[in-house]
Design a protein around this motif. Structure first.
Motif, short mmCIF file in Angstrom:
data_model
loop_
_atom_site.label_atom_id
_atom_site.label_comp_id
_atom_site.label_asym_id
_atom_site.label_seq_id
_atom_site.Cartn_x
_atom_site.Cartn_y
_atom_site.Cartn_z
N SER A 8 0.80 -1.23 0.00
CA SER A 8 0.00 0.00 0.00
C SER A 8 0.83 1.28 0.00
CB SER A 8 -0.94 0.02 1.22
OG SER A 8 -0.19 -0.04 2.42
N LEU A 9 2.17 1.16 0.17
CA LEU A 9 3.03 2.35 0.22
C LEU A 9 4.00 2.35 -0.95
CD1 LEU A 9 4.06 2.60 4.00
CD2 LEU A 9 2.53 4.13 2.76
N PRO A 10 4.33 3.56 -1.49
CA PRO A 10 5.36 3.63 -2.53
C PRO A 10 6.67 3.06 -2.01
CG PRO A 10 4.19 5.73 -2.32
CD PRO A 10 3.76 4.89 -1.17
N LEU A 11 7.42 2.42 -2.88
CA LEU A 11 8.67 1.78 -2.45
C LEU A 11 9.66 2.78 -1.86
CD1 LEU A 11 9.41 -0.90 -5.20
CD2 LEU A 11 8.89 -1.29 -2.79
N TYR A 12 9.75 3.98 -2.45
CA TYR A 12 10.73 4.94 -1.93
C TYR A 12 10.36 5.36 -0.50
CZ TYR A 12 7.88 9.21 -2.42
OH TYR A 12 6.93 10.18 -2.26
N THR A 13 9.05 5.47 -0.22
CA THR A 13 8.60 5.83 1.13
C THR A 13 8.94 4.72 2.11
OG1 THR A 13 6.79 7.16 0.23
CG2 THR A 13 6.61 6.49 2.53
N GLN A 14 8.77 3.47 1.70
CA GLN A 14 9.10 2.34 2.56
C GLN A 14 10.60 2.33 2.89
OE1 GLN A 14 7.24 -1.51 1.54
NE2 GLN A 14 6.09 -0.43 -0.04
N LEU A 15 11.43 2.55 1.87
CA LEU A 15 12.87 2.58 2.12
C LEU A 15 13.25 3.77 2.98
CD1 LEU A 15 15.68 1.47 1.66
CD2 LEU A 15 15.77 2.76 -0.49
N GLN A 16 12.64 4.90 2.71
CA GLN A 16 12.87 6.11 3.51
C GLN A 16 12.56 5.84 4.98
OE1 GLN A 16 10.49 9.35 2.05
NE2 GLN A 16 10.90 10.65 3.83
N ASN A 17 11.39 5.25 5.27
CA ASN A 17 11.00 4.95 6.64
C ASN A 17 11.92 3.91 7.28
OD1 ASN A 17 8.86 6.74 6.44
ND2 ASN A 17 7.37 5.16 5.90
N HIS A 18 12.36 2.96 6.48
CA HIS A 18 13.26 1.91 6.99
C HIS A 18 14.60 2.50 7.43
CE1 HIS A 18 15.12 -2.02 7.37
NE2 HIS A 18 16.07 -1.66 6.52
N ILE A 19 15.15 3.38 6.61
CA ILE A 19 16.44 4.00 6.97
C ILE A 19 16.27 4.93 8.17
CG2 ILE A 19 18.27 5.53 6.15
CD1 ILE A 19 17.82 4.39 3.35
N LYS A 20 15.14 5.66 8.22
CA LYS A 20 14.85 6.49 9.39
C LYS A 20 14.87 5.66 10.67
CE LYS A 20 11.71 10.13 7.73
NZ LYS A 20 10.32 10.59 7.85
N LYS A 21 14.22 4.49 10.61
CA LYS A 21 14.15 3.63 11.78
C LYS A 21 15.54 3.15 12.19
CE LYS A 21 11.33 -0.13 13.66
NZ LYS A 21 10.28 -1.12 13.36
N GLN A 22 16.37 2.84 11.19
CA GLN A 22 17.74 2.44 11.48
C GLN A 22 18.50 3.55 12.21
OE1 GLN A 22 18.90 1.29 7.39
NE2 GLN A 22 19.42 -0.71 8.24
N ILE A 23 18.26 4.80 11.79
CA ILE A 23 18.92 5.94 12.43
C ILE A 23 18.37 6.16 13.83
CG2 ILE A 23 19.26 8.44 12.30
CD1 ILE A 23 19.21 8.11 9.21
N ASP A 24 17.04 6.14 13.98
CA ASP A 24 16.41 6.38 15.28
C ASP A 24 16.80 5.33 16.31
OD1 ASP A 24 15.15 8.67 14.40
OD2 ASP A 24 13.26 7.67 13.92
N GLN A 25 16.97 4.07 15.85
CA GLN A 25 17.33 2.99 16.77
C GLN A 25 18.84 2.82 16.90
OE1 GLN A 25 15.22 -0.60 15.63
NE2 GLN A 25 13.23 0.29 16.08
N ARG A 26 19.58 3.72 16.26
CA ARG A 26 21.05 3.75 16.32
C ARG A 26 21.72 2.54 15.67
NH1 ARG A 26 21.54 9.08 17.80
NH2 ARG A 26 23.59 8.84 18.72
N ASP A 27 20.99 1.86 14.78
CA ASP A 27 21.66 0.86 13.95
C ASP A 27 22.60 1.57 12.98
OD1 ASP A 27 20.35 -1.45 15.02
OD2 ASP A 27 18.55 -0.84 13.94
N LEU A 28 22.22 2.76 12.58
CA LEU A 28 23.10 3.66 11.85
C LEU A 28 23.41 4.83 12.77
CD1 LEU A 28 21.45 3.79 8.29
CD2 LEU A 28 23.69 2.83 8.87
N GLU A 29 24.70 5.02 13.10
CA GLU A 29 25.11 6.06 14.03
C GLU A 29 25.37 7.37 13.30
OE1 GLU A 29 25.45 6.03 17.27
OE2 GLU A 29 25.14 3.90 17.71
N PRO A 30 25.21 8.52 13.98
CA PRO A 30 25.59 9.79 13.39
C PRO A 30 27.03 9.75 12.90
CG PRO A 30 24.37 10.15 15.41
CD PRO A 30 24.62 8.68 15.33
N GLY A 31 27.25 10.17 11.66
CA GLY A 31 28.57 10.15 11.07
C GLY A 31 28.85 8.92 10.23
#
Length: 240
Positions: A8-31
């Motif tokens: 039900s969601l555009p693919l780019y939005t799904q990927l965008q939200n997925h990467i956001k979640k990685q950042i918010d949960q610190r799976d991806l760290e600042p820098g």
């Protein structure tokens, strides 16, 4: 982190939200540098157009920063944890083992722009309280920072502004910078006074960041503009 496609969601939005979640949960760290477009295509099985659209939206929202010739990185110009609370620049330096101090260039009233006056709830052409500083890390000028407050904050010019401004606001005046509003990130080639303040050559590429900051009750506190050097690899990761 597992990625499951939702029809039900555009693919780019799904990927965008997925990467956001990685950042918010610190799976991806600042820098952290994120994978290249080709690598992301291979990982997620999406087209390059979809990948680019997701990355562009994340850059627009301030989650990522693209540096020409270097790649795309998780932003930490203004660092927010998963609850969207602001963390002090000074405390972040301490956490990273860096010594920090600010050189105060200006602290006083100046004529505000239309944007600043609107954000601070002032009539157009009003004066605003301006605090302009060079933030140094291990004695290296790294950030040219300019803060614009409501003129009632003029009392801040009497405080010791060499250290954490947020510590002063919180501990002395019980004002809690809590959340960010509009966040704009771009590349700026510095010249003149900006280059001189950062001790760099004219036309050097830097990161320009502007953030609107609110308190814990949603009241506008200030607009902060930051010009960040990216030519120091030993401290570069900390600031992205």
């Amino acid at each position: 982190m597992k990625f499951e496609k939702i029809d039900s969601l555009p693919l780019y939005t799904q990927l965008q939200n997925h990467i956001k979640k990685q950042i918010d949960q610190r799976d991806l760290e600042p820098g952290d540098q994120i994978p290249s477009e080709t690598e992301l295509q291979n990982v997620y099985g999406m087209s390059r157009v979809t990948i680019r659209k997701a990355i562009a939206e994340l850059v627009k929202e301030g989650y990522l920063v693209k540096i020409q010739g270097k790649g795309t990185y998780v932003s930490q110009v203004a660092d927010f944890d998963s609850t969207n609370n602001i963390r002090s620049f000074t405390k972040l330096c301490i956490m990273q083992g860096h010594a920090t101090i600010a050189e105060v260039l200006h602290a006083g009233l100046v004529k505000g722009t239309k944007e600043q006056c609107t954000f601070l709830g002032l009539p157009e052409d009003s004066e605003v309280m301006c605090i302009k500083r060079v933030r140094k890390v291990d004695d290296i000028p790294m950030v040219l920072e300019t803060n614009y407050f409501h003129p009632v904050f003029e009392f801040l010019k009497y405080d010791d502004l060499r250290y954490s401004l947020y510590d002063i606001l919180i501990s002395k005046y019980h004002i809690l910078p809590s959340t960010k509003g509009l966040n704009t990130v771009s590349i700026r080639n510095v010249q003149g006074e900006e280059a001189e303040a950062l001790k760099v050559k004219d036309n050097m590429a830097t990161i320009y960041n502007q953030v609107e900051v609110f308190d814990d009750k949603g009241k506008a506190i200030h607009i902060v503009e930051e010009i960040v050097r990216v030519d120091k690899p030993e401290v570069f990761k900390f600031y992205l």
